[in-house]
Design a protein around this motif. Sequence first.
Motif, PDB file in Angstrom:
ATOM      1  N   UNK A   9     -12.919  29.389  31.397  1.00 18.34           N
ATOM      2  CA  UNK A   9     -13.608  28.186  31.870  1.00 18.34           C
ATOM      3  C   UNK A   9     -14.530  27.621  30.794  1.00 18.34           C
ATOM      4  N   UNK A  10     -15.253  28.481  30.097  1.00 19.41           N
ATOM      5  CA  UNK A  10     -16.174  28.030  29.055  1.00 19.41           C
ATOM      6  C   UNK A  10     -15.416  27.294  27.952  1.00 19.41           C
ATOM      7  N   UNK A  11     -14.323  27.860  27.503  1.00 20.81           N
ATOM      8  CA  UNK A  11     -13.539  27.205  26.453  1.00 20.81           C
ATOM      9  C   UNK A  11     -12.954  25.896  26.946  1.00 20.81           C
ATOM     10  N   UNK A  12     -12.413  25.894  28.143  1.00 25.20           N
ATOM     11  CA  UNK A  12     -11.838  24.662  28.690  1.00 25.20           C
ATOM     12  C   UNK A  12     -12.888  23.574  28.833  1.00 25.20           C
ATOM     13  N   UNK A  13     -14.082  23.927  29.293  1.00 26.62           N
ATOM     14  CA  UNK A  13     -15.153  22.945  29.458  1.00 26.62           C
ATOM     15  C   UNK A  13     -15.598  22.386  28.111  1.00 26.62           C
ATOM     16  N   UNK A  14     -15.714  23.243  27.102  1.00 29.15           N
ATOM     17  CA  UNK A  14     -16.141  22.762  25.785  1.00 29.15           C
ATOM     18  C   UNK A  14     -15.069  21.906  25.123  1.00 29.15           C
ATOM     19  N   UNK A  15     -13.809  22.292  25.268  1.00 32.13           N
ATOM     20  CA  UNK A  15     -12.723  21.477  24.718  1.00 32.13           C
ATOM     21  C   UNK A  15     -12.697  20.123  25.414  1.00 32.13           C
ATOM     22  N   UNK A  16     -12.882  20.119  26.729  1.00 32.75           N
ATOM     23  CA  UNK A  16     -12.924  18.850  27.468  1.00 32.75           C
ATOM     24  C   UNK A  16     -14.107  18.006  27.018  1.00 32.75           C
ATOM     25  N   UNK A  17     -15.259  18.635  26.795  1.00 27.16           N
ATOM     26  CA  UNK A  17     -16.433  17.908  26.307  1.00 27.16           C
ATOM     27  C   UNK A  17     -16.119  17.274  24.953  1.00 27.16           C
ATOM     28  N   UNK A  18     -15.470  18.040  24.086  1.00 32.90           N
ATOM     29  CA  UNK A  18     -15.090  17.520  22.771  1.00 32.90           C
ATOM     30  C   UNK A  18     -14.055  16.409  22.898  1.00 32.90           C
ATOM     31  N   UNK A  20     -13.643  14.126  25.323  1.00 34.07           N
ATOM     32  CA  UNK A  20     -14.086  12.837  25.842  1.00 34.07           C
ATOM     33  C   UNK A  20     -14.578  12.020  24.654  1.00 34.07           C
ATOM     34  N   UNK A  21     -13.915  10.931  24.376  1.00 29.89           N
ATOM     35  CA  UNK A  21     -14.089  10.234  23.098  1.00 29.89           C
ATOM     36  C   UNK A  21     -15.296   9.306  23.006  1.00 29.89           C
ATOM     37  N   UNK A  22     -15.960   8.995  24.092  1.00 31.41           N
ATOM     38  CA  UNK A  22     -17.057   8.032  23.995  1.00 31.41           C
ATOM     39  C   UNK A  22     -18.310   8.603  23.328  1.00 31.41           C
ATOM     40  N   UNK A  23     -18.388   9.908  23.182  1.00 37.39           N
ATOM     41  CA  UNK A  23     -19.504  10.531  22.477  1.00 37.39           C
ATOM     42  C   UNK A  23     -20.769  10.709  23.288  1.00 37.39           C
ATOM     43  N   UNK A  24     -20.824  10.129  24.482  1.00 36.66           N
ATOM     44  CA  UNK A  24     -22.002  10.279  25.318  1.00 36.66           C
ATOM     45  C   UNK A  24     -21.923  11.554  26.139  1.00 36.66           C
ATOM     46  N   UNK A  25     -22.992  11.838  26.869  1.00 32.70           N
ATOM     47  CA  UNK A  25     -22.996  13.040  27.713  1.00 32.70           C
ATOM     48  C   UNK A  25     -21.901  12.986  28.782  1.00 32.70           C
ATOM     49  N   UNK A  26     -21.356  14.156  29.069  1.00 33.03           N
ATOM     50  CA  UNK A  26     -20.310  14.294  30.086  1.00 33.03           C
ATOM     51  C   UNK A  26     -20.898  15.109  31.229  1.00 33.03           C
ATOM     52  N   UNK A  27     -20.770  14.619  32.442  1.00 33.14           N
ATOM     53  CA  UNK A  27     -21.336  15.333  33.589  1.00 33.14           C
ATOM     54  C   UNK A  27     -20.539  16.586  33.894  1.00 33.14           C
ATOM     55  N   UNK A  28     -21.220  17.551  34.456  1.00 34.09           N
ATOM     56  CA  UNK A  28     -20.562  18.791  34.866  1.00 34.09           C
ATOM     57  C   UNK A  28     -19.486  18.501  35.907  1.00 34.09           C
ATOM     58  N   UNK A  29     -19.739  17.563  36.808  1.00 29.68           N
ATOM     59  CA  UNK A  29     -18.738  17.262  37.835  1.00 29.68           C
ATOM     60  C   UNK A  29     -17.480  16.658  37.213  1.00 29.68           C
ATOM     61  N   UNK A  30     -17.633  15.836  36.178  1.00 27.40           N
ATOM     62  CA  UNK A  30     -16.467  15.271  35.483  1.00 27.40           C
ATOM     63  C   UNK A  30     -15.673  16.367  34.779  1.00 27.40           C
ATOM     64  N   UNK A  31     -16.381  17.302  34.133  1.00 26.55           N
ATOM     65  CA  UNK A  31     -15.718  18.421  33.469  1.00 26.55           C
ATOM     66  C   UNK A  31     -15.017  19.322  34.481  1.00 26.55           C
ATOM     67  N   UNK A  32     -15.704  19.612  35.581  1.00 29.17           N
ATOM     68  CA  UNK A  32     -15.128  20.477  36.618  1.00 29.17           C
ATOM     69  C   UNK A  32     -13.861  19.858  37.178  1.00 29.17           C
ATOM     70  N   UNK A  33     -13.897  18.561  37.447  1.00 27.84           N
ATOM     71  CA  UNK A  33     -12.723  17.881  37.986  1.00 27.84           C
ATOM     72  C   UNK A  33     -11.582  17.848  36.966  1.00 27.84           C
ATOM     73  N   UNK A  34     -11.909  17.521  35.722  1.00 29.18           N
ATOM     74  CA  UNK A  34     -10.882  17.411  34.675  1.00 29.18           C
ATOM     75  C   UNK A  34     -10.184  18.738  34.411  1.00 29.18           C
TER      76      UNK A  34
END
Length: 139
Positions: A9-18, A20-34
């Motif tokens: 989960x940690x790796x998947x969340x960090x890869x997903x954070x990386x 998201x191309x807009x560069x702004x903060x990504x919410x935990x709910x968006x990461x969890x859903x993705x």
Amino acid sequence: MQISARSDYALRALIATAGFSDGGPVSASKLAEAQAIPLGFLHDIMSDLRRAGLLTSQRGTDGGYTLARPPNEITVGDVLRAINGSLSTVRGLPPDQVNYHGVASGLPELWLTLHEAIADVVDRTTLADLLPGQYRTSA
């Protein structure tokens, strides 16, 4: 080596954070859903990653998480150590602390070799390498 759900989960969340191309903060709910990660579990994981210096967080309506460093500077080894503390263990002990007697006395050398091989792979693989279309195994 066993990969725990927490590490996965940690790796998947960090890869997903990386990713998201807009560069702004990504919410935990968006990461969890993705990534289909339970949100409560993800909050705990993200806190660990923030404490390890891999993420930064921002509160508020536009808040969320961003990587603390560029994705090519965060290795899989960094993430696994932040979540697990050690890359590998033998019966709960670091490989360099196990001791056998008699005919099994050569096993610690095997455990250390395996540990070093794991470290070699995860310490040279970055989040950037794991973004879609990037990862290549080496022969």
